[in-house]
Design an enzyme around this catalytic site. Structure first.
Site, PDB file in Angstrom:
ATOM      1  N   SER A 136       0.860  -1.180   0.000  1.00  0.00           N
ATOM      2  CA  SER A 136       0.000   0.000   0.000  1.00  0.00           C
ATOM      3  C   SER A 136       0.902   1.238   0.000  1.00  0.00           C
ATOM      4  CB  SER A 136      -0.871  -0.039   1.263  1.00  0.00           C
ATOM      5  OG  SER A 136      -1.611   1.138   1.383  1.00  0.00           O
ATOM      6  N   LYS A 164      -3.105   5.052  -2.435  1.00  0.00           N
ATOM      7  CA  LYS A 164      -4.071   5.897  -1.735  1.00  0.00           C
ATOM      8  C   LYS A 164      -4.421   7.081  -2.644  1.00  0.00           C
ATOM      9  CE  LYS A 164      -4.051   3.848   2.410  1.00  0.00           C
ATOM     10  NZ  LYS A 164      -5.240   3.375   3.143  1.00  0.00           N
ATOM     11  N   ASP A 189      -7.314   3.195  -3.000  1.00  0.00           N
ATOM     12  CA  ASP A 189      -8.014   3.280  -1.708  1.00  0.00           C
ATOM     13  C   ASP A 189      -8.271   4.743  -1.394  1.00  0.00           C
ATOM     14  OD1 ASP A 189      -9.056   3.022   0.814  1.00  0.00           O
ATOM     15  OD2 ASP A 189      -7.285   2.102   1.716  1.00  0.00           O
ATOM     16  N   ASP A 239     -13.982  -1.353   3.363  1.00  0.00           N
ATOM     17  CA  ASP A 239     -13.015  -1.504   4.451  1.00  0.00           C
ATOM     18  C   ASP A 239     -13.656  -0.914   5.722  1.00  0.00           C
ATOM     19  OD1 ASP A 239     -10.933  -1.132   6.257  1.00  0.00           O
ATOM     20  OD2 ASP A 239      -9.594  -0.094   4.898  1.00  0.00           O
TER      21      ASP A 239
HETATM   22 MG    MG Z   1      -8.461   0.885   3.302  1.00  0.00          MG
END
Ligand code: MG
Length: 367
Positions: A136, A164, A189, A239
């Site tokens: 990530s 992100k 995300d 999430d």
């Molecule tokens: Mg997340």
């Protein structure tokens, strides 16, 4: 088993690089390490992943510390516990606060596995020898900087890259990565940075063939996620919205997405993570394990969770060196060919590095 004592350590573990999301920037992972010892002197370890501030859920480290000290640990100490599932009953009078509960749940699972001379993965019913590792990447200051980071992690062997995003750091960034890496398993995300009124912006991401877009809208908004999923070809993964088995059932019934990120900490531990993945298997929903910049103790529980049959997609479980100069476990977690080997030793399968733990402990309490 009867747990007779508990030790709590507030630890500030410096991150190698500060990590930016749409919710803010972090320079260290501030968490609580929980050690539970039973009447035979066996010890289990769990981690409470709550961050220093309540940006991810309502919990934060100091709230979780109080919860553990004043409510959760008194509810379980000196009780007869035959299996870790029974904790759900002992916790029933205490609402939510899942990351605090997860610290106890995972520590008790570790203890239970050790007493049965099983690895944690085997104890919970996992069936994999290795799990797929994804990485990530926080929000970068330019698309070029993002490409450089992606290249580094792809070379290190990561099979799936998550980026992100937030409004104005989304399409151009992802498009730049997609142009350089046409076949990469790429996903985004948003950590709730969008509203349904941003539909046109989000629809534009469909052309990038993302594996999924994670949590585009607000955490408490399963309905708008369902409306958005009807408009997007990119699968939505939730999430922050999924904190319980009931949330997962509502997600399925409403069609709020097509993929679930099951974080052990967010749902209250391995017991509920198992229940959610079993529901997902029954309904042919893909799952994967997300992380919260956890230390090796949290990551060991994540590795075990990811061995369950419902976890079908690469996980946000990376090498210790991705985040930390020194992890609190030994050996550190490493990946080979995009995969992390599942430990076979009993319990979490790692020893704790007490020198590192003591160096970064800012507060300690024994019950
Ligand atoms: Mg997340």
């Amino acid at each position: 088993m009867k747990i007779t004592s508990a030790d709590l350590y507030k630890i500030d573990l410096p991150l190698r690089f500060s990590f930016a999301t749409s919710g803010g920037r972090l320079a260290s992972k501030d968490f609580i390490l929980l050690s539970l010892t039973d009447e035979d002197g066996e010890t289990g370890y769990g981690e409470c992943s709550a961050f220093a501030s309540p940006f991810y859920t309502e919990e934060f480290r100091d709230s979780a510390f109080l919860l553990l000290k004043d409510f959760l640990l008194p509810a379980i100490l000196n009780q007869e516990i035959a299996t870790p599932d029974q904790l759900q009953d002992l916790f029933s009078g205490i609402r939510r606060n899942n990351m605090a509960k997860a610290a106890i749940d995972t520590a008790v699972w570790d203890l239970f596995a050790k007493k049965n001379h099983q690895s944690l993965a085997t104890a919970i019913g996992g069936n994999k020898k290795q799990v797929l590792a994804g990485v990530s990447i926080g929000i970068q200051s330019s698309p070029d900087q993002l490409i450089a980071k992606v290249r580094r992690y792809v070379r290190a062997g990561y099979r799936r890259v998550k980026v992100k995003i937030k409004p104005n750091a989304d399409y151009e960034y992802l498009k730049a990565v997609r142009d350089q890496f046409p076949d990469l398993m790429l996903m985004a995300d948003a950590n709730s940075a969008y509203r349904l009124s941003d539909l046109a912006k989000l629809k534009r991401l469909d052309e990038l063939h993302l594996l999924m877009i994670e949590q585009p809208l607000e955490a408490d908004d399963l309905l708008h996620h369902a409306a958005l999923q009807r408009e997007l070809t990119t699968p939505i993964c939730l999430d922050e919205s999924i904190n319980s088995l009931a949330d997962a059932k509502a997600f399925l019934q409403l069609g709020s997405g097509r993929i679930l990120n099951i974080k052990v900490g967010r749902v209250g531990g391995l017991t509920v993570a198992r229940q959610i993945q079993a529901l997902a298997v029954k309904n042919k929903i893909d799952c994967w394990c997300g992380g919260m910049l956890g230390s090796g103790v949290a990551r060991a529980a994540d590795i075990a969770a990811a061995t369950l049959p419902g976890y079908t997609l690469p996980n946000d479980i990376s090498a210790s060196s991705r985040y930390f100069d020194q992890d609190i476990i030994t050996p550190e977690i490493d990946l080979h060919d995009g995969k992390i080997a599942v430990p076979t030793k009993s319990g979490i399968g790692f020893d704790l590095d007490w020198a590192v733990i003591h160096r970064h402990t800012v507060e300690q309490l024994s019950l």
